[in-house]
Design a protein around this motif. Structure first.
Motif, PDB file in Angstrom:
ATOM      1  N   ALA A 127      39.191 -10.107 -96.002  1.00  0.00           N
ATOM      2  CA  ALA A 127      39.434 -10.890 -97.215  1.00  0.00           C
ATOM      3  C   ALA A 127      38.538 -10.466 -98.375  1.00  0.00           C
ATOM      4  CB  ALA A 127      39.225 -12.378 -96.922  1.00  0.00           C
ATOM      5  N   PHE A 184      44.251 -13.162 -88.777  1.00  0.00           N
ATOM      6  CA  PHE A 184      45.125 -13.367 -89.935  1.00  0.00           C
ATOM      7  C   PHE A 184      44.949 -14.767 -90.516  1.00  0.00           C
ATOM      8  CE2 PHE A 184      49.259 -14.587 -91.760  1.00  0.00           C
ATOM      9  CZ  PHE A 184      49.380 -13.596 -92.727  1.00  0.00           C
ATOM     10  N   ARG A 187      41.618 -14.895 -92.387  1.00  0.00           N
ATOM     11  CA  ARG A 187      41.707 -14.057 -93.591  1.00  0.00           C
ATOM     12  C   ARG A 187      42.449 -14.782 -94.698  1.00  0.00           C
ATOM     13  NH1 ARG A 187      46.107 -11.180 -96.492  1.00  0.00           N
ATOM     14  NH2 ARG A 187      45.042  -9.495 -97.649  1.00  0.00           N
ATOM     15  N   GLN A 188      43.564 -15.407 -94.374  1.00  0.00           N
ATOM     16  CA  GLN A 188      44.334 -16.124 -95.377  1.00  0.00           C
ATOM     17  C   GLN A 188      43.550 -17.312 -95.938  1.00  0.00           C
ATOM     18  OE1 GLN A 188      46.583 -13.489 -95.692  1.00  0.00           O
ATOM     19  NE2 GLN A 188      47.737 -15.206 -96.516  1.00  0.00           N
ATOM     20  N   GLU A 192      41.444 -17.688-100.341  1.00  0.00           N
ATOM     21  CA  GLU A 192      41.520 -18.744-101.345  1.00  0.00           C
ATOM     22  C   GLU A 192      40.254 -19.590-101.402  1.00  0.00           C
ATOM     23  OE1 GLU A 192      43.900 -19.054-103.456  1.00  0.00           O
ATOM     24  OE2 GLU A 192      45.219 -17.518-102.613  1.00  0.00           O
TER      25      GLU A 192
END
Length: 307
Positions: A127, A184, A187-188, A192
């Motif tokens: 990220a 994943f 990371r997502q 944000e």
């Protein structure tokens, strides 16, 4: 002396002085402060959803309190019987349920902790850390989720056999130390939730990578880590396919492996005893969620609100 032109609307009056502005503002204020209440239809839908969700657990309890012959009769019983304690005692003694509970707790806890730790570290790298080939490597990690786990059973079995780990808990823990979904997922979340300026400010203050991860990344990622830990813990607790291959019911079983040999007689299977064992394996998960569910929901709510 030149006069200043008044270009305000409504003939020189400000919007607040326009006709009806005061009444409109008061109505908006009352609407904003009003507490909205759910209607009867909302409560009906919630009751139906709760009933549909809890009925399988209730019927599991009902079946565990009857004999095996009564469970398979039609119509099925809907009220509890008087054989719950007898079935619990029989199921507990037929297989080593105590050892299976301890083994499952150890396996699920280690898998959840390792997955959360490694997934958070890898998710932070994908990220916020620029490096060559980051996009391609992330694509490869995500692509591994499309590979059926059955394809890796034979080589994985050969590896644990060569290492002498057959019927040992490490044969179940080590292949599950990290998951592509966890990488994943973290990371997502960190894309944000973690501003890159916060990481750069920590580096300018002289913080090294481990200190940034401990004091910056982990506090920000705590809500997602709690959710991922709960999901992985439940999945590891209920995992049956690979533990059934790597472990034996008479050696070092987990709960699901022990349940595979529960209730088997000479020619028939006592379904009441099997459902009693399933009830025993479900109760610890309910207790974990009862104690930690409030903190997880609170962490999600706190992480969703931005200042």
């Amino acid at each position: 002396m030149a006069q200043t032109l008044d270009r305000s609307p409504a003939g020189g009056r400000s919007p607040a002085d326009a006709p009806g502005a005061g009444r409109t503002g008061r109505r908006l204020g009352r609407t904003a402060g009003r507490q909205h209440h759910a209607g009867p239809l909302t409560y009906v839908l919630l009751v139906v959803a709760a009933f549909v969700s809890l009925f399988p657990l209730y019927w599991n309890l009902v079946a565990a309190s009857h004999s095996g012959e009564r469970v398979v009769e039609a119509p099925a019983p809907l009220l509890p019987g008087n054989r719950l304690l007898d079935n619990l005692s029989f199921a507990w003694n037929q297989v080593d349920m105590g050892e299976a509970l301890i083994n499952t707790t150890v396996v699920a806890s280690l898998v959840a902790l390792s997955t959360v730790l490694f997934s958070t570290l890898a998710g932070f790298a994908f990220a916020k850390l620029p490096f060559r080939g980051r996009g391609m490597l992330l694509s490869l990690v995500v692509a591994t989720m499309t590979i059926p786990p059955q394809l890796s059973v034979i080589p994985l079995y050969q590896i644990i056999t060569d290492l002498g780990w057959f019927d040992q808990l490490q044969s179940v823990v080590l292949p599950s130390l990290v998951a592509a979904f966890g990488v994943f997922f973290m990371r997502q979340f960190l894309i944000e939730a973690l501003p890159v300026e916060l990481v750069e400010a920590a580096r300018m203050d002289g913080a090294h990578s481990l200190r940034i991860i401990w004091h910056v990344v982990f506090p920000v990622a705590r809500p997602a880590m709690a959710v991922l830990g709960m999901l992985v813990f439940v999945q590891a607790w209920n995992d049956f396919f690979w533990p059934f291959i790597a472990l034996t019911p008479d050696g070092n079983p987990t709960l699901q492996v022990a349940l595979a040999g529960l209730g088997a007689g000479n020619h028939t299977v006592d379904h009441a005893v099997v459902l009693t064992g399933a009830l025993i394996s479900t109760v610890p998960l309910l207790l974990v969620f009862a104690f930690l569910g409030k903190h997880i929901v609170g962490g999600i709510t706190a992480g969703a609100v931005k200042s």
